[in-house]
Scaffold this motif. Structure first.
Motif, mmCIF file in Angstrom:
data_model
loop_
_atom_site.group_PDB
_atom_site.id
_atom_site.type_symbol
_atom_site.label_atom_id
_atom_site.label_comp_id
_atom_site.label_asym_id
_atom_site.label_seq_id
_atom_site.Cartn_x
_atom_site.Cartn_y
_atom_site.Cartn_z
ATOM 1 N N PHE A 260 0.116 -1.449 -9.137
ATOM 2 C CA PHE A 260 -0.688 -0.602 -8.253
ATOM 3 C C PHE A 260 -1.942 -0.176 -8.989
ATOM 4 O O PHE A 260 -1.898 0.191 -10.172
ATOM 5 C CB PHE A 260 0.085 0.662 -7.846
ATOM 6 C CG PHE A 260 1.038 0.466 -6.711
ATOM 7 C CD1 PHE A 260 0.605 0.558 -5.393
ATOM 8 C CD2 PHE A 260 2.377 0.201 -6.961
ATOM 9 C CE1 PHE A 260 1.501 0.392 -4.335
ATOM 10 C CE2 PHE A 260 3.266 0.028 -5.917
ATOM 11 C CZ PHE A 260 2.828 0.117 -4.609
ATOM 12 N N SER B 258 4.107 4.620 -13.750
ATOM 13 C CA SER B 258 3.052 5.224 -12.930
ATOM 14 C C SER B 258 2.399 6.362 -13.700
ATOM 15 O O SER B 258 3.039 7.044 -14.492
ATOM 16 C CB SER B 258 3.619 5.740 -11.601
ATOM 17 O OG SER B 258 4.571 6.758 -11.820
ATOM 18 N N ARG C 211 0.845 -1.195 0.000
ATOM 19 C CA ARG C 211 0.000 0.000 0.000
ATOM 20 C C ARG C 211 0.874 1.237 0.000
ATOM 21 O O ARG C 211 1.880 1.300 0.699
ATOM 22 C CB ARG C 211 -0.884 0.029 1.248
ATOM 23 C CG ARG C 211 -1.921 -1.058 1.296
ATOM 24 C CD ARG C 211 -2.767 -1.010 2.564
ATOM 25 N NE ARG C 211 -3.254 0.330 2.839
ATOM 26 C CZ ARG C 211 -3.357 0.842 4.068
ATOM 27 N NH1 ARG C 211 -3.026 0.148 5.124
ATOM 28 N NH2 ARG C 211 -3.799 2.065 4.242
ATOM 29 N N ALA D 246 -4.143 2.850 -4.801
ATOM 30 C CA ALA D 246 -2.765 2.848 -4.295
ATOM 31 C C ALA D 246 -2.382 1.531 -3.631
ATOM 32 O O ALA D 246 -1.611 1.504 -2.680
ATOM 33 C CB ALA D 246 -2.525 4.032 -3.362
ATOM 34 N N GLN D 247 -2.933 0.423 -4.143
ATOM 35 C CA GLN D 247 -2.598 -0.901 -3.633
ATOM 36 C C GLN D 247 -2.155 -1.808 -4.772
ATOM 37 O O GLN D 247 -2.669 -1.714 -5.884
ATOM 38 C CB GLN D 247 -3.802 -1.554 -2.959
ATOM 39 C CG GLN D 247 -4.182 -0.933 -1.648
ATOM 40 C CD GLN D 247 -5.187 -1.792 -0.919
ATOM 41 O OE1 GLN D 247 -4.941 -2.956 -0.658
ATOM 42 N NE2 GLN D 247 -6.329 -1.201 -0.602
ATOM 43 N N ALA D 248 -1.215 -2.693 -4.440
ATOM 44 C CA ALA D 248 -0.817 -3.756 -5.366
ATOM 45 C C ALA D 248 -0.908 -5.055 -4.586
ATOM 46 O O ALA D 248 -0.360 -5.161 -3.485
ATOM 47 C CB ALA D 248 0.603 -3.526 -5.870
ATOM 48 N N GLY E 62 -3.606 8.290 -5.137
ATOM 49 C CA GLY E 62 -3.605 6.878 -5.506
ATOM 50 C C GLY E 62 -3.637 6.687 -7.005
ATOM 51 O O GLY E 62 -2.980 5.796 -7.553
#
Length: 168
Positions: A153, A57, A25, A157-159, A132
């Motif tokens: 991600f 990104s 995160r 904002a999570q992978a 995010g």
């Protein structure tokens, strides 16, 4: 009967999507942004390397570690905040870098490794505040004795890195 099979197949698919071996995160903060790496399984019990690569990104993100360099205004060097005993070697992160790797002795279920570091938007949009959605597209890779798995991600904002060979 066909409807029941289809429904149970969907429920099984949803259950497998919800589980991940590791979750990374990104948490926006000022002046320190935070990354948290946690384990949801018993499969990451040997030496492993967790790599975060910001290339790709949406915000063209970089690590801003010094006052003189590629970042904007506020900067913050790499600093471990949780799980220090699990880290074999601290990474060297140079101002303007887009990738770092953490070598960990293990990452057992419910353990958390966390660090702070300033992340800036190099695209010129928001620069010092990263949402995010701006980290979406950055990658996480976990290398362990069992192999290598990666994830991207998302806009939250999570992978979530899932090792499909893990049955625990």
């Amino acid at each position: 009967m066909k409807t029941i099979l289809t429904l149970s197949s969907c429920l099984f698919a949803l259950a497998s999507v919800a589980r991940a071996d590791a979750t990374v995160r990104f948490i926006e903060g000022a002046p320190k942004d935070r990354f948290e790496i946690s384990s949801d399984s018993e499969c990451l019990n040997g030496p492993l390397t967790v790599s975060i690569n910001l290339e790709g990104s949406a915000g063209g993100l970089i690590f801003d570690t010094t006052s003189k360099g590629a970042g904007v205004e506020v900067f913050h060097p790499f600093e471990m905040t949780a799980g220090t005993a699990l880290m074999n070697q601290a990474p060297t992160v140079i101002d303007g870098d887009t990738a770092l790797s953490l070598r960990l002795s293990e990452l057992s279920k419910r353990q958390v490794v966390a660090f702070t570091l300033d992340v800036d938007d190099a695209s010129g949009a928001r620069e010092i505040t990263v949402s995010g959605a701006e980290i979406a597209g950055a990658r996480v890779k976990v290398d362990s004795a069992e192999g290598s798995q990666s994830a991207v991600f998302d806009a939250t904002a999570q992978a979530r890195v899932d090792d499909s060979s893990c049955n625990v």
